[in-house]
Design a protein around this motif. Structure first.
Motif, PDB file in Angstrom:
ATOM      1  N   ALA A  70      15.807  11.009  -6.624  1.00 16.53           N
ATOM      2  CA  ALA A  70      16.927  10.075  -6.505  1.00 16.53           C
ATOM      3  C   ALA A  70      17.612   9.885  -7.851  1.00 16.53           C
ATOM      4  O   ALA A  70      16.949   9.627  -8.865  1.00 16.53           O
ATOM      5  CB  ALA A  70      16.431   8.724  -5.976  1.00 16.53           C
ATOM      6  N   VAL A  99      16.527   6.857   2.559  1.00 18.28           N
ATOM      7  CA  VAL A  99      15.103   7.007   2.225  1.00 18.28           C
ATOM      8  C   VAL A  99      14.258   6.953   3.494  1.00 18.28           C
ATOM      9  O   VAL A  99      13.393   7.797   3.725  1.00 18.28           O
ATOM     10  CB  VAL A  99      14.657   5.929   1.221  1.00 18.28           C
ATOM     11  N   ILE A 141      11.187  12.798  -2.890  1.00 16.20           N
ATOM     12  CA  ILE A 141      12.556  12.308  -2.960  1.00 16.20           C
ATOM     13  C   ILE A 141      12.957  12.263  -4.435  1.00 16.20           C
ATOM     14  O   ILE A 141      12.337  11.558  -5.235  1.00 16.20           O
ATOM     15  CB  ILE A 141      12.709  10.916  -2.335  1.00 16.20           C
ATOM     16  N   LEU A 197       8.777   9.136  -4.562  1.00 14.68           N
ATOM     17  CA  LEU A 197      10.184   8.952  -4.902  1.00 14.68           C
ATOM     18  C   LEU A 197      10.275   8.803  -6.409  1.00 14.68           C
ATOM     19  O   LEU A 197       9.692   7.888  -6.991  1.00 14.68           O
ATOM     20  CB  LEU A 197      10.767   7.717  -4.210  1.00 14.68           C
ATOM     21  N   VAL A 216       6.411   5.236  -6.139  1.00 18.02           N
ATOM     22  CA  VAL A 216       7.747   5.147  -6.726  1.00 18.02           C
ATOM     23  C   VAL A 216       7.628   5.280  -8.244  1.00 18.02           C
ATOM     24  O   VAL A 216       6.917   4.495  -8.882  1.00 18.02           O
ATOM     25  CB  VAL A 216       8.437   3.823  -6.347  1.00 18.02           C
TER      26      VAL A 216
END
Length: 257
Positions: A107, A253, A105, A81, A18
């Protein structure tokens, strides 16, 4: 270089990296609801170089941030992410080291550049920005104090639902802000993290876009224009969509992963 990394145990074969936004923020505002995936997945929450609890070691550039993340990942590919500015770093990572990124991802960020007129004519955007004027050029604060004050100043722009503000403020209170990149950014010397021709260069990687419909930083209108594997735009959610709609955000997610 030694990064500060918050790690949650889980399946190493299903690691999720992340990448936080900012820069000059830390990772902590993204812990919830993602930490609910711990156990089923190994979670890595680094503070980028010069951010949070990670040291400010030259060079302080997006490419150096990516190099740190390559070292952190090692040899086995992971899911990634990237949130907000972290979404741009995540794209750069996927383009420079595609063998290490299994799924991406993006975001509350964008693959396409944000047009200068992206928010023209949006009355609520104009109302909120007028009510909470920027501190960047009119403040006696500087460094980490200015970054922190600006984060609180933009809170009503970053969350859409008024009832989400208190939770967002609680998270901001826990963030370790820095001013590492502030001076270079204000003087136009901080290199852009955005990669040219990103859409074409990401075409070989599963790409998922996750957005709040009322994002006042990266417009949701760009989602429908971006070729991707899948996309979700959450209603009643702003830039901090994971705070406005945590359950729906986490479900999106999880489904993509």
């Amino acid at each position: 270089m030694r990064l500060y990394v918050r790690e949650f145990d889980g399946s190493a074969e299903r690691t999720l990296l992340v990448i936080h936004g900012g820069p000059d923020w830390d990772h902590s505002y993204l812990l919830e609801p993602l930490r609910e995936l711990a156990g089923e997945r190994r979670l890595l929450f680094p503070d980028l170089r010069g951010c949070g609890r990670s040291p400010a070691v030259d060079p302080l550039t997006p490419d150096a941030m990516v190099a740190d993340l390559v070292e952190l990942i090692g040899s086995s590919p992971v899911d990634v992410l990237g949130f907000s500015y972290g979404g741009l770093i995540a794209q750069r990572l996927a383009i420079q080291a595609p063998h290490l990124v299994r799924r991406l991802i993006v975001a509350s960020s964008s693959v396409l550049p944000v047009p200068a007129d992206a928010f023209d004519g949006w009355e609520e955007y104009e109302r909120r920005t007028a009510a909470h004027p920027s501190l960047w050029d009119n403040s006696v604060l500087d460094g980490a104090e200015l970054v922190r004050a600006e984060a609180f100043r933009t809170a009503p722009l970053n969350v859409w639902r008024e009832q989400s503000l208190a939770e967002y403020h609680r998270r901001l209170e826990r963030v370790v802000f820095t001013g590492t990149y502030l001076k270079a950014w204000r003087e136009g010397r901080f290199p852009s993290a955005r990669c040219p021709d990103a859409v074409e260069r990401l075409s070989g990687i599963p790409l998922f876009l996750l957005h709040g419909r009322y994002d006042m930083t990266f417009p949701a209108s760009l989602v429908s224009l971006t070729p991707c594997t899948d996309a979700v735009v959450l209603d009643e959610a702003g830039h901090m969509a994971h705070i406005d709609q945590p359950e729906a955000w986490l479900a999106a997610v999880s489904r993509f992963l």
